[in-house]
Design a protein around this motif. Structure first.
Motif, PDB file in Angstrom:
ATOM      1  N   ALA A   1      51.345  43.905  28.341  1.00  0.00           N
ATOM      2  CA  ALA A   1      52.074  42.959  29.186  1.00  0.00           C
ATOM      3  C   ALA A   1      52.488  43.601  30.511  1.00  0.00           C
ATOM      4  O   ALA A   1      52.422  42.959  31.567  1.00  0.00           O
ATOM      5  CB  ALA A   1      53.304  42.438  28.451  1.00  0.00           C
ATOM      6  N   VAL A   2      52.907  44.855  30.470  1.00  0.00           N
ATOM      7  CA  VAL A   2      53.303  45.535  31.704  1.00  0.00           C
ATOM      8  C   VAL A   2      52.097  45.694  32.641  1.00  0.00           C
ATOM      9  O   VAL A   2      52.179  45.403  33.841  1.00  0.00           O
ATOM     10  CB  VAL A   2      53.921  46.911  31.386  1.00  0.00           C
ATOM     11  N   VAL A   3      50.970  46.132  32.092  1.00  0.00           N
ATOM     12  CA  VAL A   3      49.772  46.355  32.907  1.00  0.00           C
ATOM     13  C   VAL A   3      49.305  45.049  33.553  1.00  0.00           C
ATOM     14  O   VAL A   3      49.025  44.984  34.764  1.00  0.00           O
ATOM     15  CB  VAL A   3      48.645  46.977  32.055  1.00  0.00           C
ATOM     16  N   LEU A   4      49.232  43.977  32.760  1.00  0.00           N
ATOM     17  CA  LEU A   4      48.741  42.704  33.289  1.00  0.00           C
ATOM     18  C   LEU A   4      49.748  42.038  34.219  1.00  0.00           C
ATOM     19  O   LEU A   4      49.358  41.344  35.163  1.00  0.00           O
ATOM     20  CB  LEU A   4      48.371  41.782  32.130  1.00  0.00           C
ATOM     21  N   ALA A   5      51.032  42.240  33.957  1.00  0.00           N
ATOM     22  CA  ALA A   5      52.051  41.674  34.850  1.00  0.00           C
ATOM     23  C   ALA A   5      51.936  42.260  36.249  1.00  0.00           C
ATOM     24  O   ALA A   5      52.086  41.545  37.253  1.00  0.00           O
ATOM     25  CB  ALA A   5      53.446  41.924  34.280  1.00  0.00           C
ATOM     26  N   MET A   6      51.664  43.548  36.336  1.00  0.00           N
ATOM     27  CA  MET A   6      51.530  44.185  37.644  1.00  0.00           C
ATOM     28  C   MET A   6      50.303  43.669  38.396  1.00  0.00           C
ATOM     29  O   MET A   6      50.252  43.705  39.619  1.00  0.00           O
ATOM     30  CB  MET A   6      51.453  45.704  37.483  1.00  0.00           C
ATOM     31  N   ARG A   7      49.315  43.151  37.669  1.00  0.00           N
ATOM     32  CA  ARG A   7      48.101  42.639  38.303  1.00  0.00           C
ATOM     33  C   ARG A   7      48.224  41.168  38.688  1.00  0.00           C
ATOM     34  O   ARG A   7      47.741  40.766  39.759  1.00  0.00           O
ATOM     35  CB  ARG A   7      46.905  42.806  37.358  1.00  0.00           C
ATOM     36  N   TRP A   8      48.840  40.353  37.854  1.00  0.00           N
ATOM     37  CA  TRP A   8      48.727  38.909  37.997  1.00  0.00           C
ATOM     38  C   TRP A   8      50.019  38.192  38.378  1.00  0.00           C
ATOM     39  O   TRP A   8      49.964  37.068  38.881  1.00  0.00           O
ATOM     40  CB  TRP A   8      48.186  38.300  36.701  1.00  0.00           C
TER      41      TRP A   8
END
Length: 474
Positions: A182-189
């Protein structure tokens, strides 16, 4: 795609929903593991109630200030902080050697859930418009309903596969890979934070936070501790809690008059549909979450079900809710409050059916007999949660979306904590007198709470129809 729409909005929504699912799953996933936790860390019944209701209470107390901070600092920033804190608290829960540390870690875990969840509703308000917003809130409602109902199943699968002795720890460890993703994808999207105005001071209203916390704790402590093995907190503490709540609302009014930003923006209750929707949501969550607390423990301790079987026995509710939650999000713009009122009626019929079956059927076949009424209750629940959220925040300005969403979810979490405390007190009351667990009495309390929510929704529906008739040309 309309001008100004973020092309990543649906990806961003799914990241938010997965993280929100993780935090809301932890409201109910522990229910099926409570007997294992009790033997694993030698927890008292009072400890077990705090493992469940303490999480919901801490969740609720952090929602409103976190929503306002997200409005100022950027919802992605606060979302990521909440996810990281939730992952660390989950790790601590799984490693806890005793009940005291487990309860403290659950409180931190609940606070972290309260930090990230208002960002979800705020982002939906920010990223979606018109019919798309209704569909997005429909998916959020489905996430809320399904996560609460499917938690016992997930917990049962984990305990069945890894063993009841230590498997309960993995119901917390399973959050770790989800949090990292969730942290990784939140920073992207997720949308970038707005440019920070360093001259703007974030007003946390610490006095309001303390008064609200003291008031809620004062009201809930005597109820929670009245269960089996409780320490017997005197009931005058509840009166003191009500006094703190009165002082809180007085402080918020005075704080607003001084030109400051209060913890609870009382002007939100003047937004059409907000106050009534918040009340319905609070009361309904007090009723329906207590059903799973009662049934998952009753199946295991009184009928000898394994944790997996206990979880599967309440799956029909999740199935019904999954089907109708998304449908409810699409129908709410057409039927509005009528849809919620019908849904609450169907839930009440299902819960009454559960009570009838409990009074008529004995033995291990009870789970099969309960499948029908639980399915009916789930179908109704899907028509309540997401439509009620959509109606409640529909007229709220986007710049206040985080605060409004946090306040709405605060009511839901405090309703959950109060409902589990009340239902748990009745559920364990028979054990203290040697009559065993009172599942029937506890479920009647839950049904009563659903009936109150139905009455509140029906009253709001009548009021809306009177206003509509008054606006009709003569």
């Amino acid at each position: 795609m309309q001008e100004g729409e973020d092309p990543r909005r649906w990806k961003a929504l799914w990241v938010c929903l997965v993280a929100g699912f993780m935090t809301l799953l932890d409201v109910s996933i522990v229910n099926v593991a409570l007997p294992s936790i009790q033997s694993g860390v030698h927890a008292t019944p009072s400890d077990l109630q705090w493992v469940v209701s303490g999480y919901a209470l801490a969740f609720g107390l952090t929602l409103v200030p976190s929503g306002r901070i997200g409005d100022v600092l950027g919802r992605r920033t606060v979302f990521v902080v909440g996810v990281v804190l939730f992952g660390l608290a989950s790790l601590t829960c799984g490693l806890a050697p005793n009940s005291a540390l487990l309860v403290v870690a659950r409180l931190v875990q609940g606070a972290a859930g309260g930090i990230l969840n208002p960002q979800v509703s705020g982002l939906i308000q920010q990223l979606f418009r018109g019919a798309e917003r209704g569909r997005a809130f429909g998916l959020l409602g489905a996430t809320i309903g399904i996560s609460t109902a499917v938690g016992p199943v997930v917990g049962g699968v984990i305990l069945d596969g890894l063993g009841e002795q230590s498997g309960w720890r993995w119901i917390f460890f399973v959050n770790l890979p989800i949090a990292v993703a969730a942290v990784v994808l939140a920073m992207r999207w997720l949308p970038d934070p707005p440019p920070r105005d360093h001259t703007r001071r974030i007003d946390a209203d610490p006095v309001g936070v303390v008064l609200l916390g003291a008031g809620v704790l004062g009201v809930l402590l005597p109820v929670v501790e009245s269960g089996r093995g409780g320490a017997g907190i005197p009931w005058w503490v509840a009166v003191l809690g009500l006094a703190f709540l009165g002082a809180f609302f007085g402080w918020e009014r005075a704080y607003t008059r001084r030109g400051r930003s209060p913890l609870v923006d009382l002007a939100l209750f003047g937004v059409p549909g907000y106050a009534s929707g918040a009340a319905v949501g609070t009361i309904y969550f007090a009723g329906f979450t207590g059903i799973f607390f009662v049934l998952t423990i009753f199946f295991q301790e009184s009928l000898g079900y394994t944790p997996l079987l206990a979880g599967l026995a309440v799956t029909p509710f999740a199935a019904g809710s999954a089907v109708t939650s998304a449908i409810g999000g699409r129908l709410v713009s057409r039927f509005e409050r009528s849809l919620v009122t019908v849904g609450l009626t169907v839930v009440l019929v299902g819960v009454v059916g559960v009570d009838v079956v409990l009074a008529s059927v004995d033995g291990s076949s009870l789970g099969w007999w309960l499948a029908g009424p639980l399915l009916v209750a789930g179908v109704g629940s899907g028509l309540v949660i997401s439509p009620n959220i959509t109606l409640t925040v529909d007229q709220v300005p986007v710049e206040r979306a985080g605060t409004a969403g946090g306040l709405l979810q605060t009511g839901q979490r405090i309703g959950t904590a109060a409902g589990i405390a009340l239902v748990g007190a009745v559920f364990y009351s028979g054990a203290t007198s040697g009559h065993g667990l009172d599942a029937a009495g506890a479920l009647r309390v839950a049904a009563g709470l659903v009936a109150v929510a139905l009455a509140a929704s029906a009253a709001d529906l009548r009021q809306r129809r009177r206003l509509d008739r008054g606006r009709e040309p003569a």
